[in-house]
Design an enzyme around this catalytic site. Sequence first.
Site, PDB file in Angstrom:
ATOM      1  N   GLU A  61       0.838  -1.205   0.000  1.00 10.32           N
ATOM      2  CA  GLU A  61       0.000   0.000   0.000  1.00 10.32           C
ATOM      3  C   GLU A  61       0.869   1.250   0.000  1.00 10.32           C
ATOM      4  OE1 GLU A  61      -1.996  -0.579   3.866  1.00 10.32           O
ATOM      5  OE2 GLU A  61      -0.546   0.819   4.753  1.00 10.32           O
ATOM      6  N   HIS A  63       0.199   5.799   0.937  1.00 12.62           N
ATOM      7  CA  HIS A  63      -0.711   6.836   1.429  1.00 12.62           C
ATOM      8  C   HIS A  63       0.094   8.092   1.668  1.00 12.62           C
ATOM      9  CE1 HIS A  63       1.038   4.964   4.936  1.00 12.62           C
ATOM     10  NE2 HIS A  63       0.341   3.856   4.741  1.00 12.62           N
ATOM     11  N   HIS A  67       4.643   6.729   8.234  1.00 15.29           N
ATOM     12  CA  HIS A  67       4.822   5.832   9.383  1.00 15.29           C
ATOM     13  C   HIS A  67       6.271   5.918   9.826  1.00 15.29           C
ATOM     14  CE1 HIS A  67       1.236   3.484   8.439  1.00 15.29           C
ATOM     15  NE2 HIS A  67       1.726   2.986   7.335  1.00 15.29           N
ATOM     16  N   HIS A 101       4.847   0.393   0.245  1.00 18.74           N
ATOM     17  CA  HIS A 101       5.516  -0.348   1.315  1.00 18.74           C
ATOM     18  C   HIS A 101       4.813  -1.659   1.621  1.00 18.74           C
ATOM     19  CE1 HIS A 101       2.700   2.486   3.250  1.00 18.74           C
ATOM     20  NE2 HIS A 101       2.572   1.612   4.233  1.00 18.74           N
ATOM     21  N   CYS A 114       4.629   0.825  15.501  1.00 22.60           N
ATOM     22  CA  CYS A 114       4.381   1.733  14.374  1.00 22.60           C
ATOM     23  C   CYS A 114       3.645   2.962  14.896  1.00 22.60           C
ATOM     24  CB  CYS A 114       3.553   1.040  13.298  1.00 22.60           C
ATOM     25  SG  CYS A 114       3.176   2.109  11.888  1.00 22.60           S
TER      26      CYS A 114
HETATM   27 MN    MN Z   1       0.864   1.835   5.623  1.00 18.95          MN
END
Ligand code: MN
Length: 146
Positions: A61, A63, A67, A101, A114
Amino acid sequence: MTNLNRHDGTFVWRESEILNYKETGTNFKNITRQILYPGTPELPSQMRYFEIGPGGYSSLERHVHEHVVMVIRGEGRALVGTEILTVRLFDVVRIPSRAWHQFRAGDAAIGFICLVNIERDRPEHPNAAQITELKSNPNVASFIRI
Ligand code: MN
């Protein structure tokens, strides 16, 4: 939560329910999630613990939100952008905005903290054209699981 979310077993925290990684989807395998710190208005971020079991992997994914991850159990590999990283105990990994990632465990589990903002955009999963583009890099092609 109270002011002390006690580690209460092996990678289990007393105030954190062991959750499914995601509520829906099949593009991941063998992952659990615990929310260690849910965030407050004064610190609007969450600290989560993810554990990927042997042979498992997270969603491929990307975005806009970032993170940052710290490995606290085992080791594994991660795709970050077009790099395949070997990630080991206590390594810190930044997933920049918009970078594709995916994390993969090896023969043993990998667990990592995370950090993420509470308010964030939803992950995007690659469409057919994006998968073709990703697979134009042979290292990425052999690494990714979709
Ligand atoms: Mn992610």
